[in-house]
Design a protein around this motif. Structure first.
Motif, PDB file in Angstrom:
ATOM      1  N   ASP A  14      15.107  12.768  63.317  1.00 33.84           N
ATOM      2  CA  ASP A  14      15.051  14.094  63.957  1.00 33.84           C
ATOM      3  C   ASP A  14      13.952  14.379  65.057  1.00 33.84           C
ATOM      4  OD1 ASP A  14      16.216  16.382  65.481  1.00 33.84           O
ATOM      5  OD2 ASP A  14      15.290  17.330  63.557  1.00 33.84           O
ATOM      6  N   ASN A  35      14.036  21.763  57.836  1.00 30.98           N
ATOM      7  CA  ASN A  35      12.748  20.645  57.747  1.00 30.98           C
ATOM      8  C   ASN A  35      13.308  19.872  59.005  1.00 30.98           C
ATOM      9  OD1 ASN A  35      11.251  20.703  55.592  1.00 30.98           O
ATOM     10  ND2 ASN A  35      13.244  19.993  54.357  1.00 30.98           N
ATOM     11  N   MET A  36      14.941  19.946  59.385  1.00 32.92           N
ATOM     12  CA  MET A  36      15.326  19.645  61.031  1.00 32.92           C
ATOM     13  C   MET A  36      14.657  20.613  62.136  1.00 32.92           C
ATOM     14  SD  MET A  36      16.426  17.106  59.609  1.00 32.92           S
ATOM     15  CE  MET A  36      18.254  15.847  60.457  1.00 32.92           C
ATOM     16  N   GLN A  37      14.483  19.410  63.084  1.00 28.88           N
ATOM     17  CA  GLN A  37      13.986  20.241  63.730  1.00 28.88           C
ATOM     18  C   GLN A  37      15.680  20.831  64.838  1.00 28.88           C
ATOM     19  OE1 GLN A  37      10.511  20.836  65.588  1.00 28.88           O
ATOM     20  NE2 GLN A  37      11.665  21.885  66.977  1.00 28.88           N
ATOM     21  N   GLU A  38      15.402  22.151  65.384  1.00 29.93           N
ATOM     22  CA  GLU A  38      16.735  22.808  65.642  1.00 29.93           C
ATOM     23  C   GLU A  38      16.371  21.688  67.777  1.00 29.93           C
ATOM     24  OE1 GLU A  38      18.837  23.535  64.348  1.00 29.93           O
ATOM     25  OE2 GLU A  38      20.280  23.019  66.020  1.00 29.93           O
ATOM     26  N   VAL A  39      17.251  20.954  68.785  1.00 28.46           N
ATOM     27  CA  VAL A  39      16.335  20.733  69.264  1.00 28.46           C
ATOM     28  C   VAL A  39      17.572  21.865  70.309  1.00 28.46           C
ATOM     29  CG1 VAL A  39      16.356  19.059  71.179  1.00 28.46           C
ATOM     30  CG2 VAL A  39      15.623  18.741  69.398  1.00 28.46           C
ATOM     31  N   THR A  92      21.251  17.876  66.529  1.00 29.70           N
ATOM     32  CA  THR A  92      20.324  17.953  65.984  1.00 29.70           C
ATOM     33  C   THR A  92      21.798  18.410  65.044  1.00 29.70           C
ATOM     34  OG1 THR A  92      18.158  18.822  66.011  1.00 29.70           O
ATOM     35  CG2 THR A  92      19.205  19.406  63.828  1.00 29.70           C
ATOM     36  N   PHE A 145      18.807  21.561  55.226  1.00 31.69           N
ATOM     37  CA  PHE A 145      18.349  21.431  56.543  1.00 31.69           C
ATOM     38  C   PHE A 145      17.530  22.027  57.707  1.00 31.69           C
ATOM     39  CE2 PHE A 145      22.430  23.923  56.630  1.00 31.69           C
ATOM     40  CZ  PHE A 145      21.628  24.880  58.013  1.00 31.69           C
TER      41      PHE A 145
END
Lengths: 406, 231
Positions: free
Chosen positions: B167, A402-406, B46, A400
């Motif tokens: 995302d 690569n996932m953008q933490e928002v 997320t 994860f």
């Protein structure tokens, strides 16, 4: 697109990293191959020298004069022929060829001749114990001495070696040294009278440049009968394996035959044997160094590469590449590195050996194909070993990232 | 119903105490839905998406996608499940820089048993779908941001997933490119009947969903709005 292509494309992307990652392992392999190429030729040269000089160990009666190695058995006191069986039954490692001899000076016409009784190869059949041990009359083993091909390639005449293995020798047959044949005007098929008995000349031996050129060889038991010295021999020649000699074969023989004098031509070749041993040790040291330095170097390179590609590996994990596939990718890369390192190292080492061999050891060095397999095995093994931990850690990268933490 | 979460909770241990990233989140998504998940930074958007994909372990609760129990599956089964059923679209595009557009699209097929030309044809068809067939041999750095995201969308579709998790897919794009990408996702949702769950902080993007979920401090702020869905 498949895993192989993915690994290959990544390789192409990081060519400069690849070269630095390969440097340690390639140089290490090159050094091992270089040293081994020279030492193998050197070991062969020692073995060929030993062969050309004849047997390398002599068992003589205690009172013998050993000033001259090749004439030490002439007119010396005698020892029982039974000592041969004692050596055989002791099963000493490195005893490749045994040859009991009875030698006396005799007169043939006006010429002084050295008469030597020997046992031919076909006598083995009548002595099961010797035959079982494979000692008497056998050619020197390839592991110890060079093959005929090796002899020829080194410029040695195989004919010289043949004198040590006489297939058969009848009771009224003889072999004649070249010098004495010339003096007595003997040729193949001719007749000669020795101590009142007629003998047929089965072969005139090729010139060796040693005392053997003045010898006439007849069957040992016939010699014992004619010389009236039954069941006795002047000497037992032993073709001992070169490495076994340096590993204490002589002292073991002395234990088996304590009342004899055992001598060797070891002095002549000891320097070369020492050098070979040193080169073997250096090879071993380099092998250990390469396992550590090469393994660490590959591991370090792989880990740096994985760190640089954390997002990429995380993305692969995210889209469904399981850990096994990631391990496979990393280890495939290490495998390719190992193969390249092994091949390049082999060629570099061989070239270095061919260049340095004549200068350092005075020996012409030729490529040894079998070292390619050894190089590949070491290089691939070290490379995979070095990549084990990085591949394990690569499998643990969080997908994860690569996932953008928002 | 393609997706169902039941009392989903995720707690993080922080030096200042326990953080409830998700707290008893329950909702259902039907096949063909376009779900938008909105909320302030740190609201758990997320975390929810990662949990749905099985990329992080939840503290409690269940997730079912196409009948597959995500929360209890092994790592290997989750990988296989993601490979077969889920496509991903990220804000950062997550393209491999040394692969061309078509190679990036083919990437998820690297471990499939399809033949080389079948993989190629499939990837090419998808590049046509996103309007980039003439850029198939371009590297990511040779493409604009919008084009890169289109390649990423094509890659997300290559395994014919039933669900796309996106995302912030327009987070790195200017408004006009954002609309293009959102329209493309909508088109895929409508024409390919692929369910989409999209995390976004953009009110404009949120309007594209037929089902809207809003999170606040790890909890559903309101009942998901839209047709055919219930808490």
């Amino acid at each position: 697109m498949n895993i192989r292509k993915l690994v290959w494309l990544e390789f192409k992307q990081h060519k400069s990293q690849l070269i630095s990652g390969l440097l340690a392992i390639t140089l290490g392999i090159a050094v091992i191959v270089g040293i081994r190429s020279i030492s193998v030729v050197s070991e062969k040269a020692v073995a060929v020298n030993l062969d050309n000089l004849g047997a390398n160990i002599l068992v003589l009666p205690q009172a013998s004069n050993v000033d001259n190695y090749y004439s030490a058995d002439i007119d010396s006191p005698t020892i029982p022929e039974e000592y041969v069986e004692r050596i055989v039954s002791s099963n000493l490692e490195g005893v490749d060829n045994l040859s009991p001899k009875l030698t006396r000076r005799v007169k043939i016409g006006n010429e002084n001749v050295v008469l030597t009784g020997i046992l031919p190869k076909n006598e083995v059949a009548s002595k099961p114990l010797w035959q079982k041990s494979g000692l008497l009359g056998n050619e020197t083993k390839a592991s110890c001495a060079p093959s005929n091909t090796a002899n020829k390639s080194n410029g040695y005449e195989d004919e010289k070696l043949k004198r040590k293995v006489i297939d058969s020798l009848g009771t009224n047959e003889c072999l004649v040294g070249s010098a004495i044949a010339s003096k007595l005007k003997l040729s193949d098929g001719g007749k000669v009278e020795i101590l009142g008995e007629k003998f047929k000349v089965t072969r005139v031996l090729t010139e060796t440049g040693t005392i053997d050129d003045d010898r006439i060889f007849i069957h040992l038991h016939r010699a014992q009968e004619l010389l009236k010295i039954p069941n006795q021999v002047s000497a037992i020649e032993i073709m001992g394996c070169c490495n076994a000699i340096s590993d204490g074969l002589l002292s073991k023989l002395r234990n088996v035959l304590p009342d004899t004098k055992i001598t060797t031509i070891g002095q002549i070749v000891s320097t070369q044997i020492q050098t070979n041993k040193m080169m073997n040790k250096v090879s071993l040291i380099f092998l250990i160094i390469i396992i550590f330095v090469g393994g660490i170097s590959i591991g370090n390179f792989m880990w740096a590469n994985i760190n640089e590609r954390r997002k990429e590996i995380g993305m692969l994990r995210m889209i469904g590449f399981n850990k096994t596939v990631i391990y496979r990718m990393i280890l495939s890369k290490a495998l390719v590195l190992g193969i390249i390192g092994g091949i390049v190292g082999y060629f570099l080492g061989t070239l270095a050996g061919m260049w340095l061999g004549p200068q350092l050891a005075g020996l012409p060095v030729k490529p040894i194909a079998s070292l390619m397999g050894v190089s590949l095995a070491i290089s691939v093994g070290v490379s995979l070993l070095g990549a084990l931990i990085p591949s394990y850690l690569a499998g643990r990268i969080d997908p994860f990232k690569n996932m953008q933490e928002v | 119903m393609i997706l169902k979460t039941t009392n989903l909770s995720k707690k993080y241990q922080h030096k200042d105490g326990v953080v409830n990233a998700l707290n008893n989140v329950s909702f259902e998504v039907n096949e063909g839905d376009f779900v938008t998940i909105t909320g302030a930074s740190g609201s758990g958007k997320t975390t929810l998406l990662l949990s749905l994909a099985g990329l992080i372990k939840t503290t409690s609760g269940q997730i079912q996608i196409n009948g597959f129990e995500v929360t209890t599956a092994s790592d290997r089964k989750l990988s296989d499940f993601r490979m077969m059923h889920i496509g991903f679209v990220m804000q950062s595009f997550a393209l491999i820089p040394y692969l061309t557009a078509i190679e990036n699209v083919m990437l998820p097929l690297a471990i499939s048993k399809l033949k080389k030309n079948q993989k190629y044809e499939k990837a090419l068809d998808l590049l046509k779908l996103v309007g980039l067939e003439n850029r198939k041999n371009h590297l990511p750095q040779e493409l604009s941001a919008g084009q890169q995201q289109r390649v990423a969308i094509a890659r997300a579709l290559v395994n014919s997933p039933s669900l796309i998790l996106a995302d912030e897919p327009t987070g790195n794009l200017d408004p006009s490119l954002s609309t293009d990408i959102l329209n493309l996702l909508k088109k895929i949702n409508r024409e390919e009947k692929i369910t989409i769950l999209m995390v976004t902080h953009s009110p404009l993007a949120a309007e594209f969903g037929n089902l809207k979920i809003k999170l606040s401090e790890g909890e559903l702020e309101n009942e998901p709005k839209g047709h055919n869905n219930k808490i």
